[in-house]
Design an enzyme around this catalytic site. Structure first.
Site, short mmCIF file in Angstrom:
data_model
loop_
_atom_site.label_atom_id
_atom_site.label_comp_id
_atom_site.label_asym_id
_atom_site.label_seq_id
_atom_site.Cartn_x
_atom_site.Cartn_y
_atom_site.Cartn_z
N LYS A 10 0.82 -1.21 0.00
CA LYS A 10 0.00 0.00 0.00
C LYS A 10 0.87 1.28 0.00
CE LYS A 10 -3.94 -2.26 2.25
NZ LYS A 10 -4.99 -2.12 3.29
N TYR A 50 -12.70 -1.55 -3.82
CA TYR A 50 -13.18 -1.75 -2.45
C TYR A 50 -14.71 -1.62 -2.35
CZ TYR A 50 -8.47 -1.89 -0.45
OH TYR A 50 -7.18 -2.26 -0.11
N PHE A 58 -15.40 3.84 6.98
CA PHE A 58 -14.04 4.22 6.58
C PHE A 58 -13.83 4.17 5.06
CE2 PHE A 58 -14.03 -0.30 7.82
CZ PHE A 58 -13.57 -0.90 6.66
N ASN A 113 -2.08 0.23 6.67
CA ASN A 113 -1.55 -1.02 7.22
C ASN A 113 -0.68 -1.82 6.25
OD1 ASN A 113 -3.60 -1.86 5.62
ND2 ASN A 113 -4.78 -2.90 7.22
N HIS A 116 -2.13 -5.42 1.48
CA HIS A 116 -3.44 -6.05 1.29
C HIS A 116 -3.22 -7.53 1.02
CE1 HIS A 116 -7.46 -6.80 -0.37
NE2 HIS A 116 -6.84 -7.51 -1.31
N GLU A 127 -9.73 -9.92 -7.68
CA GLU A 127 -8.75 -8.84 -7.47
C GLU A 127 -7.57 -8.95 -8.43
OE1 GLU A 127 -10.00 -8.42 -2.76
OE2 GLU A 127 -8.01 -9.18 -3.24
P1 GDP Z 1 -8.16 -6.68 5.78
O1 GDP Z 1 -8.84 -7.81 5.06
O2 GDP Z 1 -7.32 -7.14 6.94
O3 GDP Z 1 -7.37 -5.77 4.85
O4 GDP Z 1 -9.30 -5.76 6.46
P2 GDP Z 1 -10.77 -5.34 5.98
O5 GDP Z 1 -11.21 -6.13 4.78
O6 GDP Z 1 -11.63 -5.34 7.19
O7 GDP Z 1 -10.58 -3.81 5.55
C1 GDP Z 1 -9.99 -3.47 4.32
C2 GDP Z 1 -9.04 -2.31 4.54
O8 GDP Z 1 -9.78 -1.18 4.98
C3 GDP Z 1 -8.00 -2.51 5.65
O9 GDP Z 1 -6.87 -3.23 5.25
C4 GDP Z 1 -7.65 -1.08 6.03
O10 GDP Z 1 -6.72 -0.50 5.10
C5 GDP Z 1 -9.00 -0.38 5.86
N1 GDP Z 1 -9.70 -0.27 7.15
C6 GDP Z 1 -10.28 -1.26 7.90
N2 GDP Z 1 -10.81 -0.77 9.04
C7 GDP Z 1 -10.55 0.57 9.02
C8 GDP Z 1 -10.83 1.63 9.93
O11 GDP Z 1 -11.43 1.47 10.98
N3 GDP Z 1 -10.40 2.89 9.55
C9 GDP Z 1 -9.72 3.12 8.37
N4 GDP Z 1 -9.33 4.38 8.06
N5 GDP Z 1 -9.45 2.14 7.50
C10 GDP Z 1 -9.84 0.89 7.82
#
Ligand code: GDP
Length: 138
Positions: A10, A50, A58, A113, A116, A127
């Site tokens: 990222k 997304y 978010f 973070n 991905h 994807e």
């Molecule tokens: P992943 O599968 O571990 O990547 O997590 P998710 O599918 O739940 O979320 C997708 C992406 O959205 C995450 O990797 C983060 O970059 C972002 N994201 C998730 N939760 C939050 C949040 O509470 N705040 C923000 N700003 N971004 C978030």
């Protein structure tokens, strides 16, 4: 069970100069690179990628962040790729990620973070197809 997953390094990790370190961790964990590109996506493309998170609070922050700078997109191959790669990257929130995971080492927040990783075989295919044509996979 498919043996491929999709990943992105990222914008935060690219900016911090961690592309090399992260690719090294992927290779050391036994993932082979099947396709890879250094690119930048528009806000609209991030919104499409997304789309499943459209209703989440978010979503705006996420799509702005993911289109804020260049990324590395890749398809990786290994037995049990999706589950093993999720283990290697660690929990979404780096504060909860296990020691030795990519996010523990390189993520700075739940949003920024570092990497991905697809959450299912089905999404890995969707994807990967979003970023790569058949001619770009080896
Ligand atoms: P992943 O599968 O571990 O990547 O997590 P998710 O599918 O739940 O979320 C997708 C992406 O959205 C995450 O990797 C983060 O970059 C972002 N994201 C998730 N939760 C939050 C949040 O509470 N705040 C923000 N700003 N971004 C978030």
């Amino acid at each position: 069970m498919s043996n491929r997953t999709f990943t992105m390094i990222k914008p935060d990790a690219v900016k911090a100069g961690n592309i090399g370190n992260i690719l090294q961790m992927m290779n050391a964990a036994g993932f082979k690179i099947v396709a890879m590109k250094y690119t930048k996506i528009s806000l609209e493309q991030a919104g499409k990628f997304y789309e499943v998170h459209k209703e989440r609070p978010f979503y705006g922050e996420l799509t702005e962040f993911m289109s804020s700078g260049p990324i590395v997109a890749a398809i990786l191959e290994k037995e049990n790729a999706v589950a093993d790669f999720r283990k290697l990257i660690g929990a979404t929130n780096p504060a909860q990620a296990e020691e030795g995971t990519i996010r523990k080492l390189y993520a700075t927040s739940v949003g920024e973070n570092a990497v991905h990783g697809s959450d299912s075989d089905e999404n890995a295919k969707i994807e990967g197809d979003f970023f790569f044509s058949g001619l770009e996979r080896f």
